[in-house]
Design a protein around this motif. Structure first.
Motif, short mmCIF file in Angstrom:
data_model
loop_
_atom_site.label_atom_id
_atom_site.label_comp_id
_atom_site.label_asym_id
_atom_site.label_seq_id
_atom_site.Cartn_x
_atom_site.Cartn_y
_atom_site.Cartn_z
N THR A 56 0.81 -1.21 0.00
CA THR A 56 0.00 0.00 0.00
C THR A 56 0.85 1.26 0.00
O THR A 56 2.00 1.25 0.41
N THR A 77 0.04 5.14 1.40
CA THR A 77 -0.92 5.93 2.17
C THR A 77 -0.53 7.39 2.02
O THR A 77 0.57 7.79 2.36
N VAL A 107 -5.64 5.38 1.09
CA VAL A 107 -4.86 4.14 1.01
C VAL A 107 -5.12 3.53 -0.36
O VAL A 107 -6.27 3.29 -0.74
N PHE A 159 -10.28 4.53 0.87
CA PHE A 159 -9.58 3.37 0.33
C PHE A 159 -9.92 3.25 -1.13
O PHE A 159 -11.08 3.47 -1.52
N ASP A 160 -8.94 2.89 -1.94
CA ASP A 160 -9.20 2.57 -3.33
C ASP A 160 -9.80 1.15 -3.36
O ASP A 160 -9.24 0.23 -2.77
N LEU A 193 -9.15 -3.53 -1.82
CA LEU A 193 -10.00 -4.21 -0.85
C LEU A 193 -10.29 -5.65 -1.23
O LEU A 193 -10.70 -6.45 -0.39
N SER A 228 -7.16 -7.49 5.08
CA SER A 228 -7.88 -6.30 4.61
C SER A 228 -9.13 -6.04 5.44
O SER A 228 -9.42 -4.89 5.80
N TYR A 280 -15.09 5.52 6.79
CA TYR A 280 -14.24 5.55 5.60
C TYR A 280 -15.13 5.46 4.37
O TYR A 280 -16.28 5.04 4.45
N ILE A 294 -15.06 4.37 0.11
CA ILE A 294 -14.35 3.57 -0.90
C ILE A 294 -14.47 4.28 -2.23
O ILE A 294 -15.57 4.67 -2.65
#
Length: 166
Positions: A44, A46, A61, A118-119, A123, A143, A157, A159
């Protein structure tokens, strides 16, 4: 308490399993990747960002092989004038130095004022890797447990579906 011990104790209290690989100091994701070759887990990156007025903070991330298109990020998050945060802002908000930014810096953010993203592409991976607030170790966390960590730290968060700009 040192940052690494803080990360380990926080994960232990949450019941989140992890694996640690110790290595010489890594100042880039490319260096860190060399020390964990052959081990399973998405590498990752960040990114800690802010708006022009330094009133909003963002943690993204994504896969370290991807490049971020700031315009796309702004479009997806309905934000404007986003840039990388200064070393000073990083230290103030997350207690970290440049080069060791990870979700584990959220432990140090007392104000809970960081927007976490998060991308989606990462995931689907079983495991993610990060620096555990030090650049002499890499931590491997499932994850699903990374998302659990973020939630238990008191953050929501989002996505994002980031395009790949290699």
């Amino acid at each position: 308490m040192d940052q690494f011990t803080l990360v380990k104790e926080t994960l232990d209290k949450m019941g989140i399993p992890y694996e640690i690989v110790e290595h010489p100091a890594a100042h880039t994701t490319e260096e860190a990747d060399e020390f964990i070759k052959g081990k399973e887990g998405v590498r990752t990156k960040t990114m800690f960002m802010t708006n022009k007025k330094k009133t909003e903070f963002y943690l993204l991330v994504m896969d370290d092989a991807k490049r971020l298109d700031f315009h796309e990020f702004q479009d997806l998050t309905n934000t404007k004038q986003i840039k990388m945060a200064s070393a000073e802002s990083l230290k103030e908000q997350m207690g970290l130095e440049p080069g060791i930014v990870s979700i584990f810096g959220l432990i140090n953010n007392q104000e809970k004022n960081i927007h976490v993203y998060f991308d989606r592409a990462i995931l689907d991976e079983k495991t993610m890797t990060f620096h555990p607030n030090v650049n002499t170790r890499t931590i491997f966390v499932a994850s699903k447990d990374v998302l659990k960590f973020v939630k238990e730290m008191g953050y929501d968060y989002q996505i994002l579906d980031l395009e790949s700009f290699d």
